[in-house]
Design a protein around this motif. Sequence first.
Motif, short mmCIF file in Angstrom:
data_model
loop_
_atom_site.label_atom_id
_atom_site.label_comp_id
_atom_site.label_asym_id
_atom_site.label_seq_id
_atom_site.Cartn_x
_atom_site.Cartn_y
_atom_site.Cartn_z
N GLN A 185 0.53 -0.93 0.41
CA GLN A 185 0.11 0.63 0.23
C GLN A 185 0.46 1.31 -0.38
OE1 GLN A 185 -2.94 0.32 -0.50
NE2 GLN A 185 -3.24 -1.82 -0.87
N LYS A 211 2.25 2.19 -3.74
CA LYS A 211 1.32 1.81 -4.26
C LYS A 211 1.19 3.66 -4.46
CE LYS A 211 -1.42 -1.61 -5.00
NZ LYS A 211 -2.85 -1.90 -4.87
N GLU A 235 4.33 5.02 -5.32
CA GLU A 235 4.09 5.52 -7.51
C GLU A 235 3.23 6.75 -7.47
OE1 GLU A 235 2.42 2.37 -10.82
OE2 GLU A 235 3.39 1.25 -8.78
N GLU A 236 2.00 7.00 -6.64
CA GLU A 236 0.91 7.62 -7.02
C GLU A 236 1.92 8.75 -7.23
OE1 GLU A 236 -2.99 7.39 -4.80
OE2 GLU A 236 -1.99 5.60 -5.53
#
Length: 116
Positions: free
Chosen positions: A24, A27, A30-31
């Motif tokens: 999580q 993620k 990465e965003e």
Amino acid sequence: MRYMMLIHVDPTTAPEPDEAMFEQVGKVIEEMTKAGVLLDTNGLRPVTEATRISQSGGKQTMLDGPFTESKEVVGGYCILQTKSKDEAIEWTSRFLGVHGPEWDIDIEIRQIDEPA
């Protein structure tokens, strides 16, 4: 505007991150990267491996960790480049939100001084 997120945790109560949490966090990172706001991020080695250098009255002293008085330590950091403090707060909130209810964690957001 650049901001530093200082991630504060209590090493005596922080749980071991599990694979799902790492996923999580990955993620969100990465965003942040795709949005172009993440300049750098990393965790820090345990406070038991730290060295503290103090100066008082012109005299310096050095002390190797662990530091018994440390109830809260900086466990990691992120450096963001955002258009506003509100945007930095939004990204920080998203990052913090992936940590489950078992985490007692604070993140301090501070703007980085830019050269004049």
